[in-house]
Design an enzyme around this catalytic site. Structure first.
Site, short mmCIF file in Angstrom:
data_model
loop_
_atom_site.label_atom_id
_atom_site.label_comp_id
_atom_site.label_asym_id
_atom_site.label_seq_id
_atom_site.Cartn_x
_atom_site.Cartn_y
_atom_site.Cartn_z
N ARG A 64 0.82 -1.23 0.00
CA ARG A 64 0.00 0.00 0.00
C ARG A 64 0.84 1.26 0.00
O ARG A 64 0.44 2.28 -0.55
CB ARG A 64 -0.84 0.06 1.29
CG ARG A 64 -2.14 -0.65 1.22
CD ARG A 64 -2.95 -0.33 2.45
NE ARG A 64 -3.90 0.74 2.20
CZ ARG A 64 -4.93 0.62 1.39
NH1 ARG A 64 -5.14 -0.49 0.74
NH2 ARG A 64 -5.74 1.64 1.21
N HIS A 68 0.26 4.59 -2.15
CA HIS A 68 0.02 5.91 -1.56
C HIS A 68 1.08 6.91 -2.02
O HIS A 68 0.79 8.08 -2.20
CB HIS A 68 0.02 5.84 -0.03
CG HIS A 68 -1.27 5.38 0.56
ND1 HIS A 68 -1.92 6.04 1.57
CD2 HIS A 68 -2.06 4.31 0.27
CE1 HIS A 68 -3.04 5.40 1.88
NE2 HIS A 68 -3.14 4.35 1.11
N ASP A 69 2.31 6.43 -2.17
CA ASP A 69 3.36 7.33 -2.65
C ASP A 69 3.06 7.80 -4.07
O ASP A 69 3.06 8.99 -4.36
CB ASP A 69 4.72 6.62 -2.59
CG ASP A 69 5.87 7.57 -2.93
OD1 ASP A 69 5.77 8.77 -2.57
OD2 ASP A 69 6.85 7.13 -3.56
N VAL A 72 0.16 10.39 -4.95
CA VAL A 72 0.28 11.76 -4.45
C VAL A 72 1.64 12.30 -4.88
O VAL A 72 2.67 11.80 -4.44
CB VAL A 72 0.16 11.79 -2.90
CG1 VAL A 72 0.18 13.21 -2.38
CG2 VAL A 72 -1.11 11.07 -2.46
N ASP A 76 7.68 9.52 -5.67
CA ASP A 76 8.86 10.33 -5.36
C ASP A 76 9.26 10.22 -3.89
O ASP A 76 10.04 11.05 -3.40
CB ASP A 76 8.58 11.81 -5.70
CG ASP A 76 7.56 12.42 -4.76
OD1 ASP A 76 6.81 11.67 -4.10
OD2 ASP A 76 7.52 13.66 -4.66
N SER A 78 7.56 10.93 -1.34
CA SER A 78 7.02 11.99 -0.48
C SER A 78 6.20 11.44 0.68
O SER A 78 6.07 12.09 1.72
CB SER A 78 6.18 12.98 -1.30
OG SER A 78 5.12 12.33 -1.95
N ASN A 96 -3.40 8.00 6.23
CA ASN A 96 -2.25 7.32 6.81
C ASN A 96 -2.65 6.17 7.73
O ASN A 96 -1.83 5.35 8.09
CB ASN A 96 -1.37 8.31 7.59
CG ASN A 96 -1.97 8.69 8.94
OD1 ASN A 96 -3.06 8.27 9.29
ND2 ASN A 96 -1.24 9.47 9.68
N PRO A 163 -7.86 7.40 -3.93
CA PRO A 163 -9.26 6.97 -3.98
C PRO A 163 -9.71 6.44 -2.62
O PRO A 163 -9.08 5.54 -2.09
CB PRO A 163 -9.25 5.85 -5.02
CG PRO A 163 -7.90 5.85 -5.64
CD PRO A 163 -6.98 6.63 -4.80
N HIS A 193 -5.77 -6.29 -2.71
CA HIS A 193 -6.50 -6.48 -1.44
C HIS A 193 -6.52 -7.95 -1.02
O HIS A 193 -7.10 -8.28 0.02
CB HIS A 193 -7.94 -5.95 -1.56
CG HIS A 193 -8.01 -4.45 -1.59
ND1 HIS A 193 -9.13 -3.76 -1.93
CD2 HIS A 193 -7.07 -3.50 -1.32
CE1 HIS A 193 -8.91 -2.46 -1.88
NE2 HIS A 193 -7.66 -2.29 -1.51
N SER A 250 -6.92 -16.25 3.92
CA SER A 250 -5.66 -16.29 3.16
C SER A 250 -5.08 -14.89 3.02
O SER A 250 -4.52 -14.56 2.00
CB SER A 250 -5.84 -16.98 1.80
OG SER A 250 -6.33 -16.10 0.82
N ASP A 255 -3.12 -14.28 -3.88
CA ASP A 255 -3.80 -15.20 -4.80
C ASP A 255 -5.04 -14.51 -5.39
O ASP A 255 -5.20 -13.31 -5.23
CB ASP A 255 -4.20 -16.50 -4.06
CG ASP A 255 -5.02 -16.22 -2.79
OD1 ASP A 255 -5.66 -15.15 -2.71
OD2 ASP A 255 -5.02 -17.07 -1.88
C1 LIG Z 1 -1.66 9.91 11.14
O1 LIG Z 1 -2.07 11.26 11.18
C2 LIG Z 1 -2.51 11.69 12.45
C3 LIG Z 1 -3.02 13.11 12.30
O2 LIG Z 1 -4.07 13.15 11.38
C4 LIG Z 1 -1.33 11.61 13.42
O3 LIG Z 1 -1.74 12.01 14.72
C5 LIG Z 1 -0.80 10.17 13.48
O4 LIG Z 1 0.35 10.10 14.26
C6 LIG Z 1 -0.48 9.67 12.08
N1 LIG Z 1 -0.18 8.25 12.15
C7 LIG Z 1 0.90 7.72 11.60
C8 LIG Z 1 1.02 6.24 11.74
O5 LIG Z 1 1.76 8.36 11.01
#
Ligand SMILES: *[C@@H]1O[C@H](CO)[C@@H](O)[C@H](O)[C@H]1NC(C)=O
Ligand SMILES: *[C@@H]1O[C@H](CO)[C@@H](O)[C@H](O)[C@H]1NC(C)=O
Ligand SMILES: *[C@@H]1O[C@H](CO)[C@@H](O)[C@H](O)[C@H]1NC(C)=O
Ligand SMILES: *[C@@H]1O[C@H](CO)[C@@H](O)[C@H](O)[C@H]1NC(C)=O
Ligand SMILES: *[C@@H]1O[C@H](CO)[C@@H](O)[C@H](O)[C@H]1NC(C)=O
Length: 328
Positions: A64, A68-69, A72, A76, A78, A96, A163, A193, A250, A255
């Protein structure tokens, strides 16, 4: 298993040596580090083997993290940057919640810095780690084009480009298209997934408050009613912290079971159920609900390569961060 995967890796590395220099349109190439850090991919695989052996549940989150990288600001690195005074980074934005394993990236990066200081980017580490997480979960191997450089900017509110698990098929298709990814990439990458777990938060509304009325019957009609009842025993109203397996039974094996579940209206997220609402995605789900692993495996590698090309920084653009969580 690990030794078979290692053989595949070695075979692919020698293949990549033969291919290196053949850059694709994005400026990435398989075997990019073959001269500057020939052991780079073997180091990543060795660390990942040790990590997944003791913490197999990290495979899903590490897959994941690359997604996610890439969605957004492109792939890179980020997603790995820490917030700073005056800037809230992607890491601290709401999506996150589904990410874990930042320590794994730091550990792999430290090994690579020791072997080849300042050479391998954090963005490439994410791409290689994602591949190895899949391989070590008995999924496919694919050659990962490398040569990405790292960005220096990470902004929490840009995670809106991810998404959400509540998205309908129209939104999913357009959010993928905005990244240059096809409807096929959408249904194939959703197959990821098959590994991992999710917080109840990502689907709680399907069980208790689908349209905002919060009545006993306000449930997602696209969810199988027996599965709904089962999920309700695990996730209570307003439970946002309990974990559920995305592919029960699983969830540590890569799979085609995900497609079987979606076909039976037992996908965990509303976005999974929505794959039955478009002719192309529906056809893919139904044709893989049997067992056509070789085709899915090939497709998954191809779509991961497509995703790994999103907005990459190459050449003299971007930097090679020495620590993945801060700019140099
Ligand atoms: C996710 O973001 C929240 C703030 O929205 C923050 O408090 C939390 O530490 C972050 N969790 C991780 C795993 O980085
Ligand atoms: C980034 O943030 C994490 C979690 O808050 C922290 O453990 C880590 O040390 C930070 N990285 C650096 C280089 O300061
Ligand atoms: C997102 O964050 C950037 C930089 O922090 C800011 O300039 C912009 O106004 C924010 N946009 C929204 C919609 O909050
Ligand atoms: C899909 O979701 C979007 C955003 O929430 C919404 O505007 C749109 O009407 C929905 N489309 C359908 C067909 O439900
Ligand atoms: C149900 O959802 C609506 C809209 O999303 C929200 O305003 C409301 O607080 C929720 N109700 C409960 C009981 O969670």
């Amino acid at each position: 298993m690990a030794s078979k995967a290692l053989l595949m890796l070695l075979a692919a590395l020698s293949l990549s040596l033969a291919l290196s220099g053949s850059a694709d349109a994005q400026g990435l190439s398989v075997g990019y580090y073959s001269k500057t850090c020939p052991q780079a991919e073997a180091i990543v695989f060795e660390e990942m083997t040790k990590i997944i052996e003791v913490a197999p549940s990290l495979a899903g989150p590490l897959l994941r993290m690359h997604f996610h990288d890439c969605f957004v600001r492109g792939c890179d690195g980020s997603v790995l940057l820490n917030s700073t005074t005056g800037n809230v980074a992607e890491k601290d934005a709401r999506p996150n919640l589904s990410l874990r394993g930042y320590g794994v990236i730091d550990r792999v990066k430290a090994k690579l810095e020791k072997a080849c200081p300042g050479v391998v980017s954090c963005a490439d580490i994410l791409a290689l780690v994602a591949r190895d997480a899949v391989v070590l979960s008995k999924g496919p191997f694919w050659p990962v084009p490398t040569g990405r450089r790292d960005g220096v900017v990470s902004i929490a509110n840009e995670t809106r480009q991810l998404p959400p698990p509540t998205a309908n098929i129209t939104t999913l298709i357009s959010m993928f298209a905005a990244q240059g990814l096809s409807v096929k990439d959408l249904v194939v990458l959703s197959g990821g997934h098959t590994i991992g777990i999710s917080h109840c938060a990502a689907f709680n509304a399907r069980l208790y408050n689908f349209t905002g009325k919060a009545t006993p019957t306000d449930v997602d009609p696209s969810l199988d009613k027996y599965y709904l009842a089962k999920l309700r025993t695990i996730c209570k109203p307003n439970d946002f912290v309990t974990f559920v397996e995305m592919d029960p039974g699983s969830f540590r094996t890569f799979d085609t079971d995900y497609y079987k579940l979606v076909a039976k209206r037992r996908g965990l997220f509303h976005s999974d159920a929505e794959l039955l609402q478009h002719p192309l995605t529906k056809a893919y789900v139904l044709s893989h609900a049997g067992a056509s692993e070789p085709e899915f495996f090939k497709d998954f590698g191809d779509s991961m390569i497509n995703m790994g090309n999103i907005g990459v920084l190459t050449g003299s653009v971007g930097v090679i961060r020495r620590q993945c969580s801060v700019v140099n």
